[in-house]
Write a protein that holds these residues in place. Sequence first.
Motif, PDB file in Angstrom:
ATOM      1  N   ILE A 194       0.854  -1.168   0.000  1.00 32.27           N
ATOM      2  CA  ILE A 194       0.000   0.000   0.000  1.00 32.27           C
ATOM      3  C   ILE A 194       0.899   1.229   0.000  1.00 32.27           C
ATOM      4  N   TYR A 195       0.727   2.058  -1.008  1.00 34.46           N
ATOM      5  CA  TYR A 195       1.504   3.284  -1.163  1.00 34.46           C
ATOM      6  C   TYR A 195       0.640   4.460  -0.719  1.00 34.46           C
ATOM      7  N   THR A 196       1.205   5.308   0.134  1.00 31.27           N
ATOM      8  CA  THR A 196       0.483   6.467   0.649  1.00 31.27           C
ATOM      9  C   THR A 196       1.329   7.706   0.427  1.00 31.27           C
ATOM     10  N   ASP A 197       0.710   8.734  -0.099  1.00 35.65           N
ATOM     11  CA  ASP A 197       1.409   9.986  -0.349  1.00 35.65           C
ATOM     12  C   ASP A 197       0.431  11.141  -0.187  1.00 35.65           C
ATOM     13  N   ILE A 198       0.966  12.323  -0.041  1.00 36.40           N
ATOM     14  CA  ILE A 198       0.150  13.534  -0.012  1.00 36.40           C
ATOM     15  C   ILE A 198       0.224  14.138  -1.402  1.00 36.40           C
ATOM     16  N   SER A 199      -0.933  14.366  -1.997  1.00 39.41           N
ATOM     17  CA  SER A 199      -0.924  14.963  -3.332  1.00 39.41           C
ATOM     18  C   SER A 199      -1.203  16.464  -3.294  1.00 39.41           C
ATOM     19  N   ARG A 200      -1.748  16.938  -2.168  1.00 35.71           N
ATOM     20  CA  ARG A 200      -2.028  18.369  -2.064  1.00 35.71           C
ATOM     21  C   ARG A 200      -2.269  18.747  -0.614  1.00 35.71           C
ATOM     22  N   ILE A 201      -1.765  19.911  -0.252  1.00 35.60           N
ATOM     23  CA  ILE A 201      -2.096  20.514   1.037  1.00 35.60           C
ATOM     24  C   ILE A 201      -2.646  21.896   0.746  1.00 35.60           C
ATOM     25  N   GLY A 202      -3.866  22.118   1.204  1.00 32.88           N
ATOM     26  CA  GLY A 202      -4.496  23.427   1.044  1.00 32.88           C
ATOM     27  C   GLY A 202      -4.448  24.192   2.360  1.00 32.88           C
TER      28      GLY A 202
END
Length: 135
Positions: free
Chosen positions: A75-83
């Motif tokens: 399972i790959y987890t990443d942040i694609s955006r921080i608002g």
Amino acid sequence: MAHVISFVVPQEYIDCYNHVHYKDYLNIFQNARMEFLAKRGISLTDLERENIRLVTRRIEIEYIHELLLGDSIKIYTDISRIGRTSVVFSQSIVRGDDGTATTCKQVFVLIDGTTRLKIAIPEELCVKLLSEYLM
């Protein structure tokens, strides 16, 4: 940089069609996100003490290939955006050489625990979320 965990599909996630039930993908993704956050020193309990809640606003899941009992997956987890008030996690489940089995995009919004209104992401939390990208 994506955080990766390995997992073997257990019996309790298998439904009457002999594959992982759709609701259990949410559990798999949630466990991977919790590990992602813990690795960065972020605890939901600590956020709760600061009266901050990280709540789900939207979930998009695409089921590409089924998962079966005993499948070894990553399972790959990443942040694609921080608002200003939200964080978007992008996740994928990869089964062996079959490639991506499932993808998930989940939008979380920070709210004040008392007013239940959106709040800006505290700078300290933002730094922790981005810690591996800032190195």
